[in-house]
Design a protein around this motif. Sequence first.
Motif, PDB file in Angstrom:
ATOM      1  N   GLN A 181       0.830  -1.202   0.000  1.00  0.00           N
ATOM      2  CA  GLN A 181       0.000   0.000   0.000  1.00  0.00           C
ATOM      3  C   GLN A 181       0.866   1.255   0.000  1.00  0.00           C
ATOM      4  O   GLN A 181       1.799   1.386   0.779  1.00  0.00           O
ATOM      5  CB  GLN A 181      -0.923   0.005   1.214  1.00  0.00           C
ATOM      6  CG  GLN A 181      -1.855   1.214   1.261  1.00  0.00           C
ATOM      7  CD  GLN A 181      -2.888   1.127   2.370  1.00  0.00           C
ATOM      8  OE1 GLN A 181      -3.565   0.112   2.507  1.00  0.00           O
ATOM      9  NE2 GLN A 181      -3.014   2.172   3.171  1.00  0.00           N
ATOM     10  N   LEU A 183      -0.873   4.550  -0.494  1.00  0.00           N
ATOM     11  CA  LEU A 183      -1.670   5.699  -0.066  1.00  0.00           C
ATOM     12  C   LEU A 183      -3.107   5.267   0.162  1.00  0.00           C
ATOM     13  O   LEU A 183      -3.645   4.443  -0.582  1.00  0.00           O
ATOM     14  CB  LEU A 183      -1.631   6.798  -1.130  1.00  0.00           C
ATOM     15  CG  LEU A 183      -2.557   7.996  -0.936  1.00  0.00           C
ATOM     16  CD1 LEU A 183      -2.090   8.839   0.237  1.00  0.00           C
ATOM     17  CD2 LEU A 183      -2.623   8.840  -2.201  1.00  0.00           C
ATOM     18  N   ARG A 184      -3.718   5.830   1.191  1.00  0.00           N
ATOM     19  CA  ARG A 184      -5.155   5.679   1.424  1.00  0.00           C
ATOM     20  C   ARG A 184      -5.715   7.059   1.730  1.00  0.00           C
ATOM     21  O   ARG A 184      -5.205   7.768   2.596  1.00  0.00           O
ATOM     22  CB  ARG A 184      -5.438   4.724   2.581  1.00  0.00           C
ATOM     23  CG  ARG A 184      -6.929   4.571   2.892  1.00  0.00           C
ATOM     24  CD  ARG A 184      -7.154   3.623   4.047  1.00  0.00           C
ATOM     25  NE  ARG A 184      -8.559   3.561   4.409  1.00  0.00           N
ATOM     26  CZ  ARG A 184      -9.141   4.366   5.283  1.00  0.00           C
ATOM     27  NH1 ARG A 184      -8.420   5.316   5.891  1.00  0.00           N
ATOM     28  NH2 ARG A 184     -10.420   4.257   5.554  1.00  0.00           N
ATOM     29  N   ASP A 248     -12.839   5.550   0.526  1.00  0.00           N
ATOM     30  CA  ASP A 248     -11.797   4.592   0.891  1.00  0.00           C
ATOM     31  C   ASP A 248     -10.873   4.311  -0.297  1.00  0.00           C
ATOM     32  O   ASP A 248     -10.538   3.168  -0.597  1.00  0.00           O
ATOM     33  CB  ASP A 248     -12.426   3.296   1.404  1.00  0.00           C
ATOM     34  CG  ASP A 248     -11.405   2.393   2.092  1.00  0.00           C
ATOM     35  OD1 ASP A 248     -10.411   2.922   2.641  1.00  0.00           O
ATOM     36  OD2 ASP A 248     -11.574   1.162   2.053  1.00  0.00           O
ATOM     37  N   TRP A 249     -10.454   5.358  -0.973  1.00  0.00           N
ATOM     38  CA  TRP A 249      -9.576   5.220  -2.152  1.00  0.00           C
ATOM     39  C   TRP A 249      -8.192   4.777  -1.677  1.00  0.00           C
ATOM     40  O   TRP A 249      -7.541   5.430  -0.883  1.00  0.00           O
ATOM     41  CB  TRP A 249      -9.485   6.547  -2.885  1.00  0.00           C
ATOM     42  CG  TRP A 249      -8.863   6.446  -4.242  1.00  0.00           C
ATOM     43  CD1 TRP A 249      -7.540   6.305  -4.535  1.00  0.00           C
ATOM     44  CD2 TRP A 249      -9.550   6.465  -5.495  1.00  0.00           C
ATOM     45  NE1 TRP A 249      -7.356   6.243  -5.890  1.00  0.00           N
ATOM     46  CE2 TRP A 249      -8.566   6.337  -6.502  1.00  0.00           C
ATOM     47  CE3 TRP A 249     -10.879   6.583  -5.864  1.00  0.00           C
ATOM     48  CZ2 TRP A 249      -8.891   6.331  -7.864  1.00  0.00           C
ATOM     49  CZ3 TRP A 249     -11.196   6.577  -7.203  1.00  0.00           C
ATOM     50  CH2 TRP A 249     -10.222   6.452  -8.184  1.00  0.00           C
ATOM     51  N   THR A 250      -7.753   3.632  -2.185  1.00  0.00           N
ATOM     52  CA  THR A 250      -6.473   3.050  -1.786  1.00  0.00           C
ATOM     53  C   THR A 250      -5.643   2.757  -3.025  1.00  0.00           C
ATOM     54  O   THR A 250      -6.160   2.207  -4.006  1.00  0.00           O
ATOM     55  CB  THR A 250      -6.685   1.754  -0.992  1.00  0.00           C
ATOM     56  OG1 THR A 250      -7.542   2.016   0.125  1.00  0.00           O
ATOM     57  CG2 THR A 250      -5.356   1.216  -0.472  1.00  0.00           C
ATOM     58  N   ALA A 252      -2.098   0.842  -4.218  1.00  0.00           N
ATOM     59  CA  ALA A 252      -1.061  -0.102  -3.815  1.00  0.00           C
ATOM     60  C   ALA A 252      -0.195  -0.433  -5.010  1.00  0.00           C
ATOM     61  O   ALA A 252      -0.639  -0.374  -6.165  1.00  0.00           O
ATOM     62  CB  ALA A 252      -1.675  -1.370  -3.228  1.00  0.00           C
ATOM     63  N   ASP A 261      -8.302   0.491  -5.245  1.00  0.00           N
ATOM     64  CA  ASP A 261      -9.541  -0.014  -4.652  1.00  0.00           C
ATOM     65  C   ASP A 261     -10.338   1.180  -4.138  1.00  0.00           C
ATOM     66  O   ASP A 261      -9.783   2.062  -3.467  1.00  0.00           O
ATOM     67  CB  ASP A 261      -9.239  -0.968  -3.498  1.00  0.00           C
ATOM     68  CG  ASP A 261      -8.611  -2.263  -3.971  1.00  0.00           C
ATOM     69  OD1 ASP A 261      -9.373  -3.181  -4.311  1.00  0.00           O
ATOM     70  OD2 ASP A 261      -7.370  -2.356  -3.998  1.00  0.00           O
ATOM     71  N   HIS A 262     -11.648   1.185  -4.414  1.00  0.00           N
ATOM     72  CA  HIS A 262     -12.476   2.309  -3.962  1.00  0.00           C
ATOM     73  C   HIS A 262     -13.943   1.933  -4.037  1.00  0.00           C
ATOM     74  O   HIS A 262     -14.327   0.971  -4.713  1.00  0.00           O
ATOM     75  CB  HIS A 262     -12.204   3.556  -4.816  1.00  0.00           C
ATOM     76  CG  HIS A 262     -12.516   3.379  -6.265  1.00  0.00           C
ATOM     77  ND1 HIS A 262     -13.730   3.719  -6.813  1.00  0.00           N
ATOM     78  CD2 HIS A 262     -11.778   2.877  -7.292  1.00  0.00           C
ATOM     79  CE1 HIS A 262     -13.718   3.455  -8.107  1.00  0.00           C
ATOM     80  NE2 HIS A 262     -12.545   2.943  -8.431  1.00  0.00           N
ATOM     81  N   HIS A 269     -12.061  -2.855  -7.921  1.00  0.00           N
ATOM     82  CA  HIS A 269     -10.644  -3.220  -7.797  1.00  0.00           C
ATOM     83  C   HIS A 269     -10.051  -3.069  -9.192  1.00  0.00           C
ATOM     84  O   HIS A 269     -10.281  -3.903 -10.070  1.00  0.00           O
ATOM     85  CB  HIS A 269     -10.517  -4.657  -7.291  1.00  0.00           C
ATOM     86  CG  HIS A 269      -9.113  -5.166  -7.217  1.00  0.00           C
ATOM     87  ND1 HIS A 269      -8.336  -5.049  -6.087  1.00  0.00           N
ATOM     88  CD2 HIS A 269      -8.334  -5.792  -8.123  1.00  0.00           C
ATOM     89  CE1 HIS A 269      -7.143  -5.593  -6.309  1.00  0.00           C
ATOM     90  NE2 HIS A 269      -7.125  -6.051  -7.540  1.00  0.00           N
TER      91      HIS A 269
END
Length: 446
Positions: A181, A183-184, A248-250, A252, A261-262, A269
């Motif tokens: 990961q 950034l979130r 919840d924008w992530t 990786a 992922d959001h 995904h």
Amino acid sequence: MGSPPGSGPGAPPPADGVAERRLHPVTPLRRAWAPVAVVVGWAVHDPDQAQRQLTRLTTTHLLIGLAVLIPAAALYGFLTWWFTHYAVTDTELRIRTGLLFRRTAHIRLERIQAIDVTQPLLARVAGVAKLKLDVIGTGKKDELAFLGADEARALRAELLARAAGFAPETAHEVGEAPARQLLRVPPGVLAVSLLLTGATWGTLLAAVVVPTLLWLATHNLWTVLATALPLVGAAGASSAGRFVGEYDWTVAESPDGLRIDHGLLDRAHETVPPGRVQTVRIVEPLLWWRRRWVRVELDVAGSSNSVLLPVAPREIAESVVARVLPGVTVPTGKELSRPPRRAARCRPLWWRGHGLAVTDAVFAARHGLLRRSLALVPHAKVQSVRLTQGPWRRALRLADVHVDTGANKTVAARLRDAGEAAELLRSQAERSRTGRRDAPPDRWMA
């Protein structure tokens, strides 16, 4: 080694030596809506006729119609599921569909741009997912809907492994590449960023000003309400819709690209494939300047992925951009050269928002005074270079230089000195040829 996902006693017999698989058993419930949609579409297309037919129906007729329509819809859903198969070979993904008219799609693995796994809300409840594939040369995504959530992830990993050159007998064992990961985006930061977006405030301002003017002109309350409510709703829906979609924008990092992922209700995904990014845009709305926040957007050839980061501090965003465009350093404002001052005769005041920087790695052009947008195009991704010059700009010895990318998008350096533009046209064509020659091959899991 165990059986691949979807195979086993219930799977159809092998075709050409390749085991075919079926979709998840919940799929007929999704496809059963097609006959109902046909009836609804007819009613919407000819509402008068539909209303006349409904007035003639008795309770008995209605019950008989439902007794026929529901089993027909269920049978249609079951048959479309039964006659849909897919298979993975050494070189392609094969999808067979159709009841009366058969269609077989042969998707070459080396032409796959990205493989995304999405889960709408009801699909998340049922434990299933869609597998969407971006393929070079196709206008829309091919998809497999629905697969079990674990099966979708396993199939994605298998396709990527085979596309990367792993042997078929070991592709199942490779599994999904590990991710780290980067950034979130916290929900609070996302909410504040949306509140500080000019479009939201512009719509709200229109919702105040326009109804007020209408009231002064007409003194009709219904006219005011009919105008104000849609404007307020549009402002709320725009902000709320983006918040739900970007929640919840992530981001990786993995060997097969950057994974995103959001989603609050519908979970997505997605993957930004390595080497396929044509343009990166760093956007700075006016109300974000004080916080040094930026939004990062992408142009990916053949893919619908368009957002890398909905909001992030500039330093963090630049570090993520460096992973999308290896070896690229984002030019600072001081490194961007402005157009000559005579450009103010073409665009008073706004000419100051334009800037240009050409480094060894990218063609960088900025535009916008209140909402700044910096576009970065790697030299290897430039497909063509053009110089344009209208009569007024020719008189002022100004010209625009456009670079076209593989994503059918254009980035322009505007209001440049004519001599500078001509030299830029020549040098950029040479940089593009050299960049394409020296660029590494675009490979999954490189």
